[in-house]
Design a protein around this motif. Structure first.
Motif, short mmCIF file in Angstrom:
data_model
loop_
_atom_site.label_atom_id
_atom_site.label_comp_id
_atom_site.label_asym_id
_atom_site.label_seq_id
_atom_site.Cartn_x
_atom_site.Cartn_y
_atom_site.Cartn_z
N VAL A 1 7.99 -8.24 1.44
CA VAL A 1 7.11 -9.34 1.04
C VAL A 1 7.33 -9.60 -0.45
O VAL A 1 7.45 -8.66 -1.25
CB VAL A 1 5.63 -9.00 1.31
N TYR A 2 7.38 -10.90 -0.83
CA TYR A 2 7.67 -11.26 -2.21
C TYR A 2 6.61 -12.21 -2.76
O TYR A 2 6.07 -13.05 -2.03
CB TYR A 2 9.05 -11.91 -2.31
N THR B 1 0.85 -1.19 0.00
CA THR B 1 0.00 0.00 0.00
C THR B 1 0.89 1.24 0.00
O THR B 1 2.10 1.17 0.23
CB THR B 1 -0.92 0.02 1.23
N ASP B 2 0.27 2.38 -0.25
CA ASP B 2 1.02 3.64 -0.22
C ASP B 2 1.58 3.90 1.18
O ASP B 2 2.68 4.46 1.33
CB ASP B 2 0.13 4.80 -0.65
N ASN B 3 0.84 3.49 2.19
CA ASN B 3 1.32 3.68 3.57
C ASN B 3 2.57 2.84 3.84
O ASN B 3 3.49 3.29 4.53
CB ASN B 3 0.22 3.31 4.57
N ASP B 4 2.60 1.63 3.29
CA ASP B 4 3.79 0.79 3.45
C ASP B 4 5.01 1.45 2.81
O ASP B 4 6.11 1.42 3.37
CB ASP B 4 3.55 -0.58 2.81
N LYS B 5 4.81 2.03 1.64
CA LYS B 5 5.93 2.69 0.96
C LYS B 5 6.40 3.92 1.73
O LYS B 5 7.60 4.20 1.80
CB LYS B 5 5.50 3.10 -0.45
N ILE B 6 5.46 4.65 2.31
CA ILE B 6 5.84 5.84 3.10
C ILE B 6 6.63 5.43 4.33
O ILE B 6 7.65 6.06 4.67
CB ILE B 6 4.57 6.63 3.49
#
Length: 350
Positions: A180-181, A141-146
């Motif tokens: 995560v892959y 998610t965008d939050n994970d990237k942030i």
């Protein structure tokens, strides 16, 4: 003197006129150059449209034949099945995972299905059904990237961190950046995927990851020993304070009382409360260490497994009934344009 004054303004006027003429000529050349570019593009479009109109029947007939051939290949080719699993590696075992996936694809390219069957403990006939392995970053998610960006900034020098923005961070990420892959397998056999999990699970184990896990466990053991010693010391101090309170409760000699309460007893109770608070903090740290060891006691976690039966895989490149007509159309246009170029060259001198 007056003649010089009269000639100077005239010469300046002449220079300005020449300067404006030079600018005007430059703009004329620029507009003429841009106009020639658009004219050339328009000419090419006209030639292409003219070729389409002149050879409309040939183009349509060729595309129909190509579509029929492509459709025939589509219905006769073997169906391809795909299934995927999501894993979360620990102790930097993701590097070994990516390396091994590339190794599996190299074995398939070389036709070394015996080695592949030994790695996955499956029959060689089943190994020949595997088409390829693919590994890619898992869903984020965008939050994970942030959050990942913020963690990255903490590790960078403050002077350099100011020059790095979120877009640059996303652009320079590699496959090793994720946590995560997604592992996807394509095969001609639709129920082979479950039997591949055991072989894939073994790819996470390597010397580096094992040493990193052992180092983590050693550090946890050291921290645990330190915390246990601190707790033992706190228990000893608590007993001392309890004994002092008992003595002070039986005798108030040598103490100053205020509103019926001994100041010495008050100080002892305060110290006991501080020790209790410290004990709670140490026990919380001890619980965190135990939780960390329990949560990361393996080299990976499987977030989702392969399906028992893979789903039929289709992509745009496998749509021959669409690709073949498109390729034939492009080839015909190139042939017609080349034919016009040859004619133009042959008739150029005339």
């Amino acid at each position: 003197m007056s003649k010089n004054l009269q000639q100077t303004p005239q010469s300046e006027e002449v220079d300005l006129i020449q300067f404006f003429k030079l600018i005007g000529n430059m703009f004329d050349r620029l507009f003429r150059f841009i106009g020639n570019i658009f004219k050339s593009i328009f000419s090419v479009i006209v030639y292409v449209v003219k070729a389409l109109i002149s050879n409309f029947k040939i183009i349509v007939f060729s595309m129909i034949i190509a579509a029929a051939i492509g459709y025939g290949l589509e219905i006769t080719k073997k169906p391809v099945y795909a299934s995927s699993m999501l894993v979360k590696p620990y102790f930097d075992s993701k590097f070994q995972l990516v390396t091994n996936v590339n190794y599996y694809n190299a074995l398939i390219a070389d036709g070394d299905y015996m080695q592949l069957s030994n790695l996955f403990k499956i029959e060689e006939a089943y190994a020949k059904k595997i088409i390829e392995f693919e590994i890619s970053p898992g869903p984020e998610t965008d939050n994970d990237k942030i959050l990942e960006f913020e963690e990255f900034i903490k590790q960078v020098d403050s002077s350099r961190a100011r020059k790095i923005n979120f877009e640059d961070f996303l652009e320079n990420r590699s496959i090793y950046s994720g946590s995560v892959y997604k592992i996807e397998v394509k095969s001609f056999k639709k129920d082979i995927f479950r039997s591949l999990e055991e072989g894939l699970n073994s790819t996470f184990t390597n010397t580096y990851s094992v040493k990193k896990m052992e180092k983590r466990d050693s550090l946890i053991a050291i921290d645990r020993e330190r915390i246990v010693k601190s707790l033992n010391q706190i228990d000893s101090l608590k007993k001392v304070y309890i004994d002092v309170l008992k003595e002070e409760s039986s005798s108030n000699s040598g103490t100053i009382t205020l509103d019926g309460m001994s100041l010495v007893q008050e100080r002892v109770k305060t110290k006991e409360f501080e020790l209790l608070d410290k004990e709670l903090q140490l026990r919380k740290s001890l619980s965190n260490l135990d939780a960390q060891k329990v949560e990361e006691d393996v080299f990976f976690d499987t977030l989702s497994s392969f399906q028992d039966v893979g789903s039929e895989h289709s992509s745009l490149t496998s749509k021959y009934s669409f690709i073949f007509p498109l390729i034939s159309f492009i080839i015909l246009i190139m042939v017609f344009m080349l034919n016009r170029v040859v004619r133009f060259v042959n008739n150029y001198e005339n």
